[in-house]
Design an enzyme around this catalytic site. Structure first.
Site, PDB file in Angstrom:
ATOM      1  N   HIS A 233       0.860  -1.174   0.000  1.00 19.78           N
ATOM      2  CA  HIS A 233       0.000   0.000   0.000  1.00 19.78           C
ATOM      3  C   HIS A 233       0.901   1.229   0.000  1.00 19.78           C
ATOM      4  O   HIS A 233       1.936   1.256   0.680  1.00 19.78           O
ATOM      5  CB  HIS A 233      -0.942  -0.005   1.202  1.00 19.78           C
ATOM      6  CG  HIS A 233      -2.142  -0.878   0.996  1.00 19.78           C
ATOM      7  ND1 HIS A 233      -2.916  -1.359   2.033  1.00 19.78           N
ATOM      8  CD2 HIS A 233      -2.711  -1.363  -0.151  1.00 19.78           C
ATOM      9  CE1 HIS A 233      -3.905  -2.099   1.548  1.00 19.78           C
ATOM     10  NE2 HIS A 233      -3.800  -2.117   0.234  1.00 19.78           N
TER      11      HIS A 233
ATOM     12  N   ASP B  18       1.172   4.170   1.245  1.00 16.56           N
ATOM     13  CA  ASP B  18       1.658   4.904   2.409  1.00 16.56           C
ATOM     14  C   ASP B  18       2.753   4.161   3.161  1.00 16.56           C
ATOM     15  O   ASP B  18       3.252   4.648   4.178  1.00 16.56           O
ATOM     16  CB  ASP B  18       0.505   5.256   3.364  1.00 16.56           C
ATOM     17  CG  ASP B  18      -0.305   4.054   3.825  1.00 16.56           C
ATOM     18  OD1 ASP B  18      -0.369   3.054   3.096  1.00 16.56           O
ATOM     19  OD2 ASP B  18      -0.903   4.131   4.915  1.00 16.56           O
ATOM     20  N   HIS B  19       3.153   3.002   2.629  1.00 13.43           N
ATOM     21  CA  HIS B  19       4.236   2.241   3.250  1.00 13.43           C
ATOM     22  C   HIS B  19       5.452   2.040   2.340  1.00 13.43           C
ATOM     23  O   HIS B  19       6.476   1.538   2.807  1.00 13.43           O
ATOM     24  CB  HIS B  19       3.716   0.882   3.726  1.00 13.43           C
ATOM     25  CG  HIS B  19       2.729   0.999   4.845  1.00 13.43           C
ATOM     26  ND1 HIS B  19       3.069   0.823   6.160  1.00 13.43           N
ATOM     27  CD2 HIS B  19       1.418   1.329   4.832  1.00 13.43           C
ATOM     28  CE1 HIS B  19       1.999   1.025   6.927  1.00 13.43           C
ATOM     29  NE2 HIS B  19       0.984   1.331   6.132  1.00 13.43           N
TER      30      HIS B  19
ATOM     31  N   HIS C 140      -4.290  -8.310   6.542  1.00 14.55           N
ATOM     32  CA  HIS C 140      -4.694  -7.022   5.995  1.00 14.55           C
ATOM     33  C   HIS C 140      -5.370  -7.277   4.648  1.00 14.55           C
ATOM     34  O   HIS C 140      -5.595  -8.428   4.268  1.00 14.55           O
ATOM     35  CB  HIS C 140      -3.454  -6.125   5.866  1.00 14.55           C
ATOM     36  CG  HIS C 140      -3.760  -4.684   5.615  1.00 14.55           C
ATOM     37  ND1 HIS C 140      -4.788  -4.024   6.228  1.00 14.55           N
ATOM     38  CD2 HIS C 140      -3.161  -3.771   4.792  1.00 14.55           C
ATOM     39  CE1 HIS C 140      -4.802  -2.767   5.817  1.00 14.55           C
ATOM     40  NE2 HIS C 140      -3.836  -2.596   4.940  1.00 14.55           N
TER      41      HIS C 140
ATOM     42  N   ASP D  46       0.252  -3.074   8.734  1.00 17.05           N
ATOM     43  CA  ASP D  46      -1.128  -2.866   9.128  1.00 17.05           C
ATOM     44  C   ASP D  46      -1.785  -4.222   9.337  1.00 17.05           C
ATOM     45  O   ASP D  46      -1.442  -5.167   8.650  1.00 17.05           O
ATOM     46  CB  ASP D  46      -1.887  -2.127   8.040  1.00 17.05           C
ATOM     47  CG  ASP D  46      -1.333  -0.751   7.703  1.00 17.05           C
ATOM     48  OD1 ASP D  46      -0.255  -0.399   8.224  1.00 17.05           O
ATOM     49  OD2 ASP D  46      -1.943  -0.046   6.900  1.00 17.05           O
TER      50      ASP D  46
ATOM     51  N   HIS E 257       0.248   4.748  13.337  1.00 16.97           N
ATOM     52  CA  HIS E 257      -0.577   4.584  12.145  1.00 16.97           C
ATOM     53  C   HIS E 257      -1.971   5.166  12.372  1.00 16.97           C
ATOM     54  O   HIS E 257      -2.985   4.568  12.040  1.00 16.97           O
ATOM     55  CB  HIS E 257      -0.655   3.113  11.721  1.00 16.97           C
ATOM     56  CG  HIS E 257      -1.072   2.914  10.288  1.00 16.97           C
ATOM     57  ND1 HIS E 257      -2.367   2.653   9.928  1.00 16.97           N
ATOM     58  CD2 HIS E 257      -0.370   2.965   9.137  1.00 16.97           C
ATOM     59  CE1 HIS E 257      -2.446   2.526   8.615  1.00 16.97           C
ATOM     60  NE2 HIS E 257      -1.232   2.709   8.111  1.00 16.97           N
TER      61      HIS E 257
END
Length: 301
Positions: free
Chosen positions: A62, A64-65, A140, A210, A268
């Site tokens: 993802h 944002d990682h 996730h 996550d 997070h």
């Protein structure tokens, strides 16, 4: 062990918050954990030397990682890096990065190694004489791993005063460090416990982001010194956390309690909340030892 939070917010970066990235300094190894957009700017702000980063661990694909990874690699090239760089992440990370390098005709000046992961059980992804790193399989929306960083047990330390009092030759010092007893010339056996000191207790750091609430990770993180666990939502949004496969602060604290960890770091956070202190307040109703990740915050353990 030293942990620097470069970014700890979910989804999109803002002018005053950054997406996930951390630097773990363990046994003089500098590991970058996740690489959200803007990570290299945060590295500069926190005065962390780029050249000391040789291993990068990406939890999942993802944006944002990992959206900061291609920029960081490009900067390594501009800085004239010539040492190897290792990227440990989900299968597909190699294709994504190599395509960007290919289409921009920007091949690195250093060896770029990809350790692509697809195992659903915990596996060793890095090991040397002082540190071992294992995956923590998470649940996730896409394939995701956390990472468990463990110091290895050091050799025992010489009790120099006692060793000198018995006039023990230097040639036996390594045997003593290895835990062996020593027999003197007169036949006396001196126990290793008298001749040496216990090494420091090895520390363990678990990074979990996550993931939906998942008790299956508890055996892997049992009794760790520090657990970083995502807490995207508060308990009032538990249904949304379940739908998006994230955790609440209270759920993170429950995992920490059941795993018997010593210290929990929350992070997070969803940007829907104005204050992060409310995450700690909620988690404290379940688990007592709570710290809040904040961009630029440094933890020493």
């Amino acid at each position: 062990m030293n942990l620097t939070i470069l970014g700890c917010y979910a989804a999109t970066p803002r002018t005053f918050t950054n997406s996930t990235a951390q630097i773990l300094d363990i046994k003089n190894r500098l590991f970058l954990i996740d690489c959200g957009e803007g990570t290299q700017v945060q590295l500069r702000k926190n005065k962390i030397k780029f050249s000391k980063i040789n291993h990068i661990f990406i939890s999942h694909l993802h944006g944002d990682h990992f959206f900061g990874l291609i920029g960081l690699i490009s900067t390594f090239m501009l800085l004239g890096r010539n040492t190897d760089l290792h990227v440990h992440g989900p299968k597909g990370i190699k294709e994504i990065i190599k395509l960007q390098l290919k289409l921009s005709n920007s091949w690195p000046t250093f060896n770029l190694h990809f350790n692509e992961l697809e195992a659903k059980e915990s596996v060793v992804v890095y090991e040397d004489e002082k540190v071992i790193v294992r995956t923590i399989p998470l649940k996730h929306r896409i394939y995701t791993n956390g990472f468990l960083f463990e110091e290895k047990v050091e050799a025992r330390k010489l009790n120099s005063q006692v060793v000198a009092s018995y006039n023990i030759d230097k040639c036996y010092f390594q045997n003593i460090k290895n835990g062996k007893d020593i027999t003197l010339d007169d036949g006396r056996v001196i126990s290793n416990g008298e001749l040496s000191l216990d090494p420091p207790v090895p520390m363990r750091y678990a990074f979990c982001s996550d993931t939906v609430y998942n008790e299956a990770i508890i055996p892997l993180i049992k009794d760790v010194d520090i657990l970083y666990h995502e807490s995207t939502f508060l308990d009032s949004e538990e249904a949304l956390a379940s739908k998006t496969m994230h955790s609440t602060a209270k759920q993170a604290a429950t995992i920490a309690l059941k795993a018997g960890v010593k210290q929990l770091i929350l992070g997070h956070y969803s940007t829907r909340y104005d204050k992060i202190e409310i995450f700690k307040e909620e988690a404290l109703t379940v688990f007592p030892n709570i710290l809040l990740a904040e961009d630029g915050r440094n933890f020493s353990f």
